[in-house]
Design a protein around this motif. Structure first.
Motif, PDB file in Angstrom:
ATOM      1  N   ARG A  28       0.811  -1.218   0.000  1.00 52.03           N
ATOM      2  CA  ARG A  28       0.000   0.000   0.000  1.00 52.03           C
ATOM      3  C   ARG A  28       0.850   1.276   0.000  1.00 52.03           C
ATOM      4  O   ARG A  28       0.314   2.372   0.127  1.00 52.03           O
ATOM      5  CB  ARG A  28      -0.937   0.007   1.205  1.00 52.03           C
ATOM      6  N   ALA A  29       2.164   1.142  -0.180  1.00 53.08           N
ATOM      7  CA  ALA A  29       3.023   2.318  -0.277  1.00 53.08           C
ATOM      8  C   ALA A  29       2.707   3.083  -1.559  1.00 53.08           C
ATOM      9  O   ALA A  29       2.413   2.492  -2.605  1.00 53.08           O
ATOM     10  CB  ALA A  29       4.491   1.909  -0.255  1.00 53.08           C
ATOM     11  N   GLU A  30       2.785   4.403  -1.465  1.00 53.23           N
ATOM     12  CA  GLU A  30       2.583   5.270  -2.630  1.00 53.23           C
ATOM     13  C   GLU A  30       3.670   6.338  -2.624  1.00 53.23           C
ATOM     14  O   GLU A  30       3.813   7.095  -1.661  1.00 53.23           O
ATOM     15  CB  GLU A  30       1.218   5.947  -2.603  1.00 53.23           C
ATOM     16  N   PHE A  31       4.431   6.409  -3.707  1.00 59.15           N
ATOM     17  CA  PHE A  31       5.530   7.352  -3.843  1.00 59.15           C
ATOM     18  C   PHE A  31       5.111   8.462  -4.814  1.00 59.15           C
ATOM     19  O   PHE A  31       4.770   8.194  -5.965  1.00 59.15           O
ATOM     20  CB  PHE A  31       6.780   6.640  -4.363  1.00 59.15           C
ATOM     21  N   ARG A  32       5.176   9.707  -4.329  1.00 57.20           N
ATOM     22  CA  ARG A  32       4.693  10.810  -5.177  1.00 57.20           C
ATOM     23  C   ARG A  32       5.434  12.093  -4.828  1.00 57.20           C
ATOM     24  O   ARG A  32       5.713  12.369  -3.654  1.00 57.20           O
ATOM     25  CB  ARG A  32       3.182  10.974  -4.986  1.00 57.20           C
ATOM     26  N   THR A  33       5.726  12.897  -5.861  1.00 55.98           N
ATOM     27  CA  THR A  33       6.436  14.168  -5.670  1.00 55.98           C
ATOM     28  C   THR A  33       5.692  15.280  -6.410  1.00 55.98           C
ATOM     29  O   THR A  33       5.986  15.551  -7.575  1.00 55.98           O
ATOM     30  CB  THR A  33       7.894  14.088  -6.183  1.00 55.98           C
ATOM     31  N   PRO A  34       4.765  15.957  -5.749  1.00 56.37           N
ATOM     32  CA  PRO A  34       3.952  16.995  -6.412  1.00 56.37           C
ATOM     33  C   PRO A  34       4.637  18.356  -6.461  1.00 56.37           C
ATOM     34  O   PRO A  34       4.024  19.396  -6.200  1.00 56.37           O
ATOM     35  CB  PRO A  34       2.696  17.027  -5.535  1.00 56.37           C
ATOM     36  N   PHE A  35       5.933  18.375  -6.791  1.00 54.71           N
ATOM     37  CA  PHE A  35       6.671  19.625  -6.781  1.00 54.71           C
ATOM     38  C   PHE A  35       6.142  20.611  -7.821  1.00 54.71           C
ATOM     39  O   PHE A  35       5.831  21.763  -7.511  1.00 54.71           O
ATOM     40  CB  PHE A  35       8.162  19.365  -7.039  1.00 54.71           C
TER      41      PHE A  35
ATOM     42  N   ALA B  19      11.933   9.119 -14.407  1.00 53.51           N
ATOM     43  CA  ALA B  19      12.242  10.238 -13.519  1.00 53.51           C
ATOM     44  C   ALA B  19      11.398  11.452 -13.881  1.00 53.51           C
ATOM     45  O   ALA B  19      10.898  12.161 -12.990  1.00 53.51           O
ATOM     46  CB  ALA B  19      13.728  10.571 -13.597  1.00 53.51           C
ATOM     47  N   PHE B  20      11.223  11.696 -15.155  1.00 53.58           N
ATOM     48  CA  PHE B  20      10.384  12.822 -15.589  1.00 53.58           C
ATOM     49  C   PHE B  20       8.944  12.618 -15.142  1.00 53.58           C
ATOM     50  O   PHE B  20       8.292  13.543 -14.641  1.00 53.58           O
ATOM     51  CB  PHE B  20      10.448  12.973 -17.112  1.00 53.58           C
ATOM     52  N   ALA B  21       8.441  11.399 -15.305  1.00 49.15           N
ATOM     53  CA  ALA B  21       7.057  11.102 -14.905  1.00 49.15           C
ATOM     54  C   ALA B  21       6.861  11.331 -13.406  1.00 49.15           C
ATOM     55  O   ALA B  21       5.833  11.865 -12.975  1.00 49.15           O
ATOM     56  CB  ALA B  21       6.693   9.671 -15.277  1.00 49.15           C
ATOM     57  N   MET B  22       7.845  10.946 -12.603  1.00 56.40           N
ATOM     58  CA  MET B  22       7.722  11.104 -11.157  1.00 56.40           C
ATOM     59  C   MET B  22       7.983  12.530 -10.710  1.00 56.40           C
ATOM     60  O   MET B  22       7.202  13.119  -9.958  1.00 56.40           O
ATOM     61  CB  MET B  22       8.679  10.150 -10.434  1.00 56.40           C
ATOM     62  N   LEU B  23       9.104  13.104 -11.149  1.00 55.05           N
ATOM     63  CA  LEU B  23       9.603  14.350 -10.570  1.00 55.05           C
ATOM     64  C   LEU B  23       9.069  15.601 -11.254  1.00 55.05           C
ATOM     65  O   LEU B  23       9.016  16.666 -10.620  1.00 55.05           O
ATOM     66  CB  LEU B  23      11.134  14.355 -10.618  1.00 55.05           C
ATOM     67  N   ALA B  24       8.680  15.505 -12.517  1.00 53.27           N
ATOM     68  CA  ALA B  24       8.150  16.669 -13.230  1.00 53.27           C
ATOM     69  C   ALA B  24       6.633  16.586 -13.396  1.00 53.27           C
ATOM     70  O   ALA B  24       5.913  17.519 -13.030  1.00 53.27           O
ATOM     71  CB  ALA B  24       8.829  16.812 -14.593  1.00 53.27           C
ATOM     72  N   VAL B  25       6.149  15.465 -13.904  1.00 47.30           N
ATOM     73  CA  VAL B  25       4.702  15.307 -14.076  1.00 47.30           C
ATOM     74  C   VAL B  25       4.012  15.120 -12.730  1.00 47.30           C
ATOM     75  O   VAL B  25       2.869  15.531 -12.534  1.00 47.30           O
ATOM     76  CB  VAL B  25       4.387  14.135 -15.025  1.00 47.30           C
ATOM     77  N   GLY B  26       4.705  14.488 -11.791  1.00 44.04           N
ATOM     78  CA  GLY B  26       4.127  14.254 -10.468  1.00 44.04           C
ATOM     79  C   GLY B  26       3.287  13.005 -10.373  1.00 44.04           C
ATOM     80  O   GLY B  26       2.472  12.864  -9.459  1.00 44.04           O
ATOM     81  N   ASN B  27       3.492  12.065 -11.308  1.00 40.77           N
ATOM     82  CA  ASN B  27       2.740  10.813 -11.263  1.00 40.77           C
ATOM     83  C   ASN B  27       3.110  10.014 -10.023  1.00 40.77           C
ATOM     84  O   ASN B  27       4.286   9.915  -9.663  1.00 40.77           O
ATOM     85  CB  ASN B  27       3.030   9.965 -12.506  1.00 40.77           C
ATOM     86  N   GLY B  28       2.101   9.423  -9.390  1.00 40.45           N
ATOM     87  CA  GLY B  28       2.364   8.546  -8.258  1.00 40.45           C
ATOM     88  C   GLY B  28       2.846   7.186  -8.722  1.00 40.45           C
ATOM     89  O   GLY B  28       2.427   6.697  -9.778  1.00 40.45           O
ATOM     90  N   PHE B  29       3.744   6.583  -7.953  1.00 40.47           N
ATOM     91  CA  PHE B  29       4.244   5.247  -8.244  1.00 40.47           C
ATOM     92  C   PHE B  29       3.789   4.313  -7.128  1.00 40.47           C
ATOM     93  O   PHE B  29       3.951   4.613  -5.945  1.00 40.47           O
ATOM     94  CB  PHE B  29       5.776   5.231  -8.295  1.00 40.47           C
ATOM     95  N   SER B  30       3.222   3.184  -7.505  1.00 37.97           N
ATOM     96  CA  SER B  30       2.904   2.156  -6.525  1.00 37.97           C
ATOM     97  C   SER B  30       4.191   1.500  -6.049  1.00 37.97           C
ATOM     98  O   SER B  30       5.274   1.734  -6.606  1.00 37.97           O
ATOM     99  CB  SER B  30       2.000   1.097  -7.151  1.00 37.97           C
ATOM    100  N   ALA B  31       4.075   0.659  -5.044  1.00 35.86           N
ATOM    101  CA  ALA B  31       5.252  -0.062  -4.566  1.00 35.86           C
ATOM    102  C   ALA B  31       5.861  -0.911  -5.680  1.00 35.86           C
ATOM    103  O   ALA B  31       7.084  -0.930  -5.866  1.00 35.86           O
ATOM    104  CB  ALA B  31       4.884  -0.929  -3.363  1.00 35.86           C
ATOM    105  N   GLU B  32       5.029  -1.595  -6.434  1.00 35.39           N
ATOM    106  CA  GLU B  32       5.543  -2.438  -7.511  1.00 35.39           C
ATOM    107  C   GLU B  32       6.199  -1.606  -8.606  1.00 35.39           C
ATOM    108  O   GLU B  32       7.234  -1.997  -9.160  1.00 35.39           O
ATOM    109  CB  GLU B  32       4.406  -3.287  -8.102  1.00 35.39           C
ATOM    110  N   GLU B  33       5.614  -0.445  -8.923  1.00 35.46           N
ATOM    111  CA  GLU B  33       6.220   0.430  -9.934  1.00 35.46           C
ATOM    112  C   GLU B  33       7.539   1.000  -9.439  1.00 35.46           C
ATOM    113  O   GLU B  33       8.505   1.126 -10.201  1.00 35.46           O
ATOM    114  CB  GLU B  33       5.247   1.552 -10.291  1.00 35.46           C
ATOM    115  N   ALA B  34       7.600   1.338  -8.151  1.00 34.70           N
ATOM    116  CA  ALA B  34       8.844   1.842  -7.579  1.00 34.70           C
ATOM    117  C   ALA B  34       9.919   0.761  -7.582  1.00 34.70           C
ATOM    118  O   ALA B  34      11.102   1.037  -7.812  1.00 34.70           O
ATOM    119  CB  ALA B  34       8.606   2.347  -6.159  1.00 34.70           C
ATOM    120  N   LEU B  35       9.516  -0.481  -7.323  1.00 37.41           N
ATOM    121  CA  LEU B  35      10.448  -1.604  -7.368  1.00 37.41           C
ATOM    122  C   LEU B  35      10.991  -1.787  -8.784  1.00 37.41           C
ATOM    123  O   LEU B  35      12.205  -1.925  -8.988  1.00 37.41           O
ATOM    124  CB  LEU B  35       9.739  -2.876  -6.902  1.00 37.41           C
ATOM    125  N   GLU B  36      10.107  -1.778  -9.762  1.00 39.65           N
ATOM    126  CA  GLU B  36      10.517  -1.959 -11.151  1.00 39.65           C
ATOM    127  C   GLU B  36      11.441  -0.824 -11.609  1.00 39.65           C
ATOM    128  O   GLU B  36      12.374  -1.045 -12.393  1.00 39.65           O
ATOM    129  CB  GLU B  36       9.283  -2.009 -12.056  1.00 39.65           C
TER     130      GLU B  36
END
Length: 257
Positions: free
Chosen positions: A128-135, A159-176
């Motif tokens: 249930r972890a959710e990684f997100r950077t809404p900068f 990195a662009f999807a996470m850090l610029a777009v701000g898309n959330g990553f599930s635990a499995e997506e973060a692992l991948e």
């Protein structure tokens, strides 16, 4: 010291593991200046103590951290350059800590709750972890050296999807993507994280430190320089009309929630 950060060295682990726990569950473990200051001191103390061999970051059940306490952050940020003060010290501590650093993430990991894992040596996460950077949503930009480490760890597009777009990553997506090491059940998360810390602590410490230094991504001075560059730009963005409008909208949504 902040009562919202608990620093412990469990006796059952021989005092070799220092646990730094976010403990403000009523605010989703949102971080204040005082909390940052406590963590910086704990990291310095642990690095200076030969008995301590591993730093561990944990949150509370169902929440790692929602990132910065926005009101506390704004009260601080409007009075000076963001790279100064406890936030800046913590970001640099992440980049320069001498001993292995691991984390166990359950639930929300927002902002610094995500970017700190670019500096961790091992991160375990629950499903249930959710990684997100809404900068950028707040008209700001990535921090903690993530603009340098993110593409190196995850590849540019992730990195662009996470850090610029701000898309959330599930635990499995973060692992991948390589941001975390392993996904384990909520019930086993803390025990698994501490067991990994104990295993690291059992290794010859000097050899472990040398191995870690060799494996770290890039020169520490380069990462610190990027943190300083990000912080300077971050400070400029905070005073921009775009950021003021974004923060006003955020605070209005928070009040109406």
């Amino acid at each position: 010291m902040s009562e919202h950060i608990i620093v412990e060295r469990p006796e059952e682990l021989g005092g070799a593991v220092q646990v730094i726990r976010f403990n403000r569950p009523d605010k989703k473990n949102a971080l204040t200046q005082a909390m940052y200051g406590t963590m910086v001191q704990a990291m310095r103390d642990g690095d200076a103590d030969d008995a301590v061999r591993v730093h561990v970051f944990l949150g509370t059940e169902g929440c790692f951290t929602a990132g910065n306490d926005m009101q506390d952050f704004l009260n601080y940020a409007i009075n000076g350059r963001i790279g100064e003060g406890e936030v800046g010290k913590f970001l640099k501590a992440l980049a320069t800590v001498k001993k292995p650093m691991i984390a166990g993430v359950d639930g929300l990991a927002i902002g610094i709750g995500t970017t700190m894992h670019f500096h961790c040596d091992l991160t375990f996460a629950s499903p249930r972890a959710e990684f997100r950077t809404p900068f950028v949503d707040l008209a700001l930009l990535p921090e903690a050296g993530s603009s340098l480490l993110g593409p190196a760890v995850m590849g540019y597009q992730r990195a662009f999807a996470m850090l610029a777009v701000g898309n959330g990553f599930s635990a499995e997506e973060a692992l991948e993507a390589g941001l975390i090491y392993k996904v384990v059940s909520e019930d086993a998360l803390e025990a698994t994280t501490l067991a990994a810390a104990a295993e690291i602590a059992s290794k010859p410490p000097q050899a472990m430190q040398i191995a870690r230094d060799l494996l770290r991504r890039g020169e520490r001075s380069e990462i610190v320089a990027r943190i300083e560059e990000e912080s300077a730009l971050f400070g400029e963005r905070l005073s921009s009309p775009e950021a003021r409008a974004a923060f006003e909208a955020f605070m209005m949504r928070k009040k109406s929630a």
